[in-house]
Write a protein that holds these residues in place. Structure first.
Motif, mmCIF file in Angstrom:
data_model
loop_
_atom_site.group_PDB
_atom_site.id
_atom_site.type_symbol
_atom_site.label_atom_id
_atom_site.label_comp_id
_atom_site.label_asym_id
_atom_site.label_seq_id
_atom_site.Cartn_x
_atom_site.Cartn_y
_atom_site.Cartn_z
ATOM 1 N N ILE A 121 0.585 -1.291 -0.036
ATOM 2 C CA ILE A 121 -0.387 0.084 -0.275
ATOM 3 C C ILE A 121 1.071 1.496 -0.201
ATOM 4 C CG2 ILE A 121 -1.674 1.561 1.319
ATOM 5 C CD1 ILE A 121 -2.404 -0.690 2.522
ATOM 6 N N VAL A 122 0.580 1.950 -0.919
ATOM 7 C CA VAL A 122 1.318 3.272 -0.871
ATOM 8 C C VAL A 122 0.298 4.526 -0.827
ATOM 9 C CG1 VAL A 122 1.701 5.407 -2.182
ATOM 10 C CG2 VAL A 122 2.665 2.989 -3.238
ATOM 11 N N VAL A 123 1.393 5.217 1.172
ATOM 12 C CA VAL A 123 0.554 6.156 1.337
ATOM 13 C C VAL A 123 1.213 7.670 1.602
ATOM 14 C CG1 VAL A 123 -0.930 7.057 3.963
ATOM 15 C CG2 VAL A 123 -0.304 4.664 3.586
ATOM 16 N N ALA A 124 -0.029 8.520 0.709
ATOM 17 C CA ALA A 124 -0.021 9.724 -0.009
ATOM 18 C C ALA A 124 -0.224 10.743 1.599
ATOM 19 C CB ALA A 124 -0.451 10.096 -1.035
ATOM 20 N N ALA A 125 0.287 11.050 1.809
ATOM 21 C CA ALA A 125 0.300 12.727 3.026
ATOM 22 C C ALA A 125 1.223 13.753 2.718
ATOM 23 C CB ALA A 125 0.872 12.271 4.361
ATOM 24 N N PHE A 126 1.215 14.730 3.849
ATOM 25 C CA PHE A 126 1.705 16.133 3.719
ATOM 26 C C PHE A 126 2.906 15.973 3.877
ATOM 27 C CE2 PHE A 126 2.749 20.149 5.285
ATOM 28 C CZ PHE A 126 3.062 20.777 4.190
ATOM 29 N N ASP A 127 4.103 16.624 2.789
ATOM 30 C CA ASP A 127 5.568 16.453 3.276
ATOM 31 C C ASP A 127 6.256 17.270 2.452
ATOM 32 O OD1 ASP A 127 8.190 15.350 3.761
ATOM 33 O OD2 ASP A 127 8.009 13.084 1.716
ATOM 34 N N ARG A 128 6.785 18.048 3.211
ATOM 35 C CA ARG A 128 8.030 19.104 3.116
ATOM 36 C C ARG A 128 8.702 18.948 3.196
ATOM 37 N NH1 ARG A 128 5.313 21.897 8.632
ATOM 38 N NH2 ARG A 128 6.296 20.267 8.780
ATOM 39 N N THR A 129 9.362 17.652 2.994
ATOM 40 C CA THR A 129 10.828 16.690 2.547
ATOM 41 C C THR A 129 10.338 16.083 1.139
ATOM 42 O OG1 THR A 129 10.113 14.746 4.067
ATOM 43 C CG2 THR A 129 10.917 16.859 5.217
ATOM 44 N N LEU A 130 9.679 16.161 0.739
ATOM 45 C CA LEU A 130 9.027 15.782 0.101
ATOM 46 C C LEU A 130 10.539 15.681 -1.597
ATOM 47 C CD1 LEU A 130 6.630 13.612 -1.838
ATOM 48 C CD2 LEU A 130 6.388 16.083 -3.189
ATOM 49 N N THR A 131 10.569 14.156 -2.191
ATOM 50 C CA THR A 131 12.208 14.483 -3.111
ATOM 51 C C THR A 131 11.148 13.910 -4.488
ATOM 52 O OG1 THR A 131 13.138 12.085 -2.697
ATOM 53 C CG2 THR A 131 13.371 14.674 -1.231
ATOM 54 N N TYR A 132 12.582 13.463 -5.484
ATOM 55 C CA TYR A 132 11.693 12.591 -6.676
ATOM 56 C C TYR A 132 11.851 11.607 -5.889
ATOM 57 C CZ TYR A 132 12.522 10.274 -11.183
ATOM 58 O OH TYR A 132 12.198 9.451 -12.405
ATOM 59 N N ASP A 133 12.736 10.865 -6.347
ATOM 60 C CA ASP A 133 13.367 9.431 -4.831
ATOM 61 C C ASP A 133 12.213 9.304 -4.169
ATOM 62 O OD1 ASP A 133 15.747 9.208 -6.742
ATOM 63 O OD2 ASP A 133 16.483 9.683 -4.452
ATOM 64 N N LYS A 134 11.500 9.448 -3.598
ATOM 65 C CA LYS A 134 10.187 9.026 -2.764
ATOM 66 C C LYS A 134 9.025 9.368 -4.022
ATOM 67 C CE LYS A 134 11.001 11.794 1.259
ATOM 68 N NZ LYS A 134 10.030 12.892 2.765
ATOM 69 N N LEU A 135 9.025 10.073 -4.543
ATOM 70 C CA LEU A 135 8.088 10.149 -5.993
ATOM 71 C C LEU A 135 8.537 8.874 -6.710
ATOM 72 C CD1 LEU A 135 7.313 13.774 -6.447
ATOM 73 C CD2 LEU A 135 5.610 12.595 -5.497
ATOM 74 N N ASN A 136 9.143 8.408 -6.978
ATOM 75 C CA ASN A 136 9.714 7.618 -7.773
ATOM 76 C C ASN A 136 9.433 6.591 -7.225
ATOM 77 O OD1 ASN A 136 10.510 6.213 -10.329
ATOM 78 N ND2 ASN A 136 12.315 5.517 -8.860
ATOM 79 N N VAL A 137 9.627 6.041 -5.927
ATOM 80 C CA VAL A 137 8.726 4.805 -5.481
ATOM 81 C C VAL A 137 8.074 4.276 -5.117
ATOM 82 C CG1 VAL A 137 9.196 3.154 -2.219
ATOM 83 C CG2 VAL A 137 11.844 5.022 -3.913
ATOM 84 N N ALA A 138 6.967 5.095 -5.330
ATOM 85 C CA ALA A 138 5.259 5.708 -5.015
ATOM 86 C C ALA A 138 5.320 4.785 -6.158
ATOM 87 C CB ALA A 138 4.903 6.555 -4.492
ATOM 88 N N TYR A 139 5.645 6.074 -7.347
ATOM 89 C CA TYR A 139 4.847 5.377 -8.393
ATOM 90 C C TYR A 139 5.168 3.536 -9.090
ATOM 91 C CZ TYR A 139 5.470 5.149 -13.438
ATOM 92 O OH TYR A 139 5.515 5.306 -14.979
ATOM 93 N N GLN A 140 6.457 3.197 -9.047
ATOM 94 C CA GLN A 140 7.452 2.194 -9.139
ATOM 95 C C GLN A 140 6.258 1.381 -8.113
ATOM 96 O OE1 GLN A 140 9.204 1.434 -11.808
ATOM 97 N NE2 GLN A 140 9.937 3.495 -12.296
ATOM 98 N N ALA A 141 5.380 2.157 -7.642
ATOM 99 C CA ALA A 141 5.390 0.615 -6.628
ATOM 100 C C ALA A 141 3.487 0.088 -7.279
ATOM 101 C CB ALA A 141 5.211 1.095 -5.226
ATOM 102 N N LEU A 142 2.854 1.847 -7.281
ATOM 103 C CA LEU A 142 1.611 1.821 -8.074
ATOM 104 C C LEU A 142 1.693 0.671 -8.984
ATOM 105 C CD1 LEU A 142 0.757 5.700 -6.750
ATOM 106 C CD2 LEU A 142 -0.324 2.984 -6.048
ATOM 107 N N MET A 143 2.499 0.777 -9.933
ATOM 108 C CA MET A 143 2.540 0.410 -11.117
ATOM 109 C C MET A 143 2.944 -1.050 -11.598
ATOM 110 S SD MET A 143 1.673 2.898 -13.451
ATOM 111 C CE MET A 143 2.124 1.451 -15.511
ATOM 112 N N ARG A 144 3.213 -1.831 -9.803
ATOM 113 C CA ARG A 144 3.304 -2.685 -9.771
ATOM 114 C C ARG A 144 2.016 -3.668 -9.459
ATOM 115 N NH1 ARG A 144 8.424 -5.506 -9.097
ATOM 116 N NH2 ARG A 144 9.878 -4.664 -9.854
ATOM 117 N N GLY A 145 0.739 -2.111 -8.732
ATOM 118 C CA GLY A 145 -0.063 -3.029 -8.492
ATOM 119 C C GLY A 145 -0.391 -3.477 -6.532
#
Length: 260
Positions: A121-145
Motif C-alpha cells: 500500500i502506498v500512503v500519500a501525506a503532506f510532506d515538506r521533505t518531498l523528493t523525486y526519489d520518494k515519488l519514484n518509489v511510490a510510482y513504481q509500487a503503484l505500477m506494480r499494483g
C-alpha cells in the motif's frame, strides 16, 4: 447555557476555526468544554492535518486552557490507521510523509518498507521533505499494483517552495503519472475520520453533535453519517455562504459558547 444540561450525549469538535484560531482560544471555548465535562459528556476533537500526532494537538489545547490527552484528539492519520488495521492487517506500507509521520506509523505497529516489490500500500501525506526519489518509489509500487490511499487532500498547510507542496498535489501527481485513482482519503469529509471519532466517544451517533466551521467538510460529513450538526460562524463560513449552500446544519451558532 450554564443553567441547563447539554442536549446531546457526546460532542465532536473541529479545532481550527471552531475551538481556536491559530494560537488564540476562541471566546467561550474553555467554558463550554468545562461545562460539557462537568455534565459527563465525552468530547472528541478532530483535525484534518496529519502534520503532528494527536498528542501534539492535545498539548496545544492544554496550553491554551483546555486540558486534553492524546485520546481526546483524532486526526486524519489516526483515521487512516484505524482503517488499515481493519481492512488490510499486516500489509507493508510505503508512506510519503515527513519523519515524524513515519515514526508515528512505526510506533503504531505498521510495517514500512522502501523496497518497491514489497510495498502493498502506498500512503500519500503532506510532506515538506518531498523528493523525486520518494515519488519514484511510490510510482513504481503503484505500477506494480500496490493499493493507493491518502491521509487527506488538504491544500491548507503552509509550505515554502517544493515541487509538490501538499497532499492533494502528491495525489494528483501520482494519479496523472500512473493512471491510478486514489482509492481512499481518510480525512474530512470522509466518513472514516468521523467514524473513528464516534468509536472514540462510545456514544451512538443519534446522540452526538458534530460542531465545525466548514460546510463542505465538517457539516457535510456529519450530515452524510446522520449526525446532528452545528455550524459556528467563527471560522471560514459566513451567513451569506450558508444561505447559498445546499448543505444545511441542524444548528447555526455564533460560536462554541452557544453549544446546545
Amino acid at each position: 447555557m450554564r443553567d441547563r444540561a447539554p442536549r446531546y450525549e457526546g460532542y465532536i469538535y473541529d479545532l481550527d476555526g471552531t475551538i481556536y484560531l491559530g494560537d488564540r482560544l476562541l471566546p467561550g471555548a474553555r467554558e463550554t468544554i468545562a461545562w460539557l465535562r462537568a455534565h459527563h459528556r465525552p468530547v472528541v476533537f478532530l483535525s484534518n492535518k496529519p502534520l503532528e500526532p494527536g498528542s501534539a494537538y492535545a498539548a496545544k489545547l492544554t496550553r491554551l486552557g483546555i486540558p486534553a490527552s492524546a485520546q481526546d484528539v483524532v486526526n486524519s492519520t489516526q483515521a487512516l490507521m484505524a482503517h488499515l488495521r481493519g481492512a488490510h492487517p499486516g500489509k507493508r506500507l510505503y508512506v510519503i510523509g515527513e519523519p515524524a509521520l513515519l515514526a508515528e506509523f512505526v510506533d503504531e505497529g505498521f510495517d514500512l518498507t522502501h523496497a518497491q516489490d514489497e510495498i502493498d500500500i502506498v500512503v500519500a501525506a503532506f510532506d515538506r521533505t518531498l523528493t523525486y526519489d520518494k515519488l519514484n518509489v511510490a510510482y513504481q509500487a503503484l505500477m506494480r499494483g500496490a493499493r493507493f490511499v491518502a491521509t487527506n487532500a488538504d491544500r491548507s498547510c503552509p509550505v515554502e517552495g517544493g515541487a509538490i507542496p501538499d497532499c492533494a498535489g502528491v495525489i494528483a501527481f501520482l494519479e496523472a503519472t500512473t493512471g491510478r485513482v486514489c482509492e481512499l482519503i481518510a480525512g474530512k469529509p470522509s466518513p472514516l475520520i468521523l467514524s473513528a471519532a464516534l468509536s472514540r466517544l462510545g456514544v451512538a451517533k443519534e446522540r452526538v453533535l458534530m460542531v465545525g466551521d466548514r460546510l463542505a467538510t465538517d457539516i457535510r460529513m456529519g450530515c452524510d453519517l446522520g449526525l446532528d450538526t452545528a455550524l459556528v460562524l467563527t471560522g471560514v463560513t459566513t451567513r451569506d455562504m450558508l444561505a447559498d449552500s445546499d448543505i444545511q446544519p441542524t444548528h447555526v451558532l455564533d460560536g462554541v459558547a452557544d453549544t446546545p
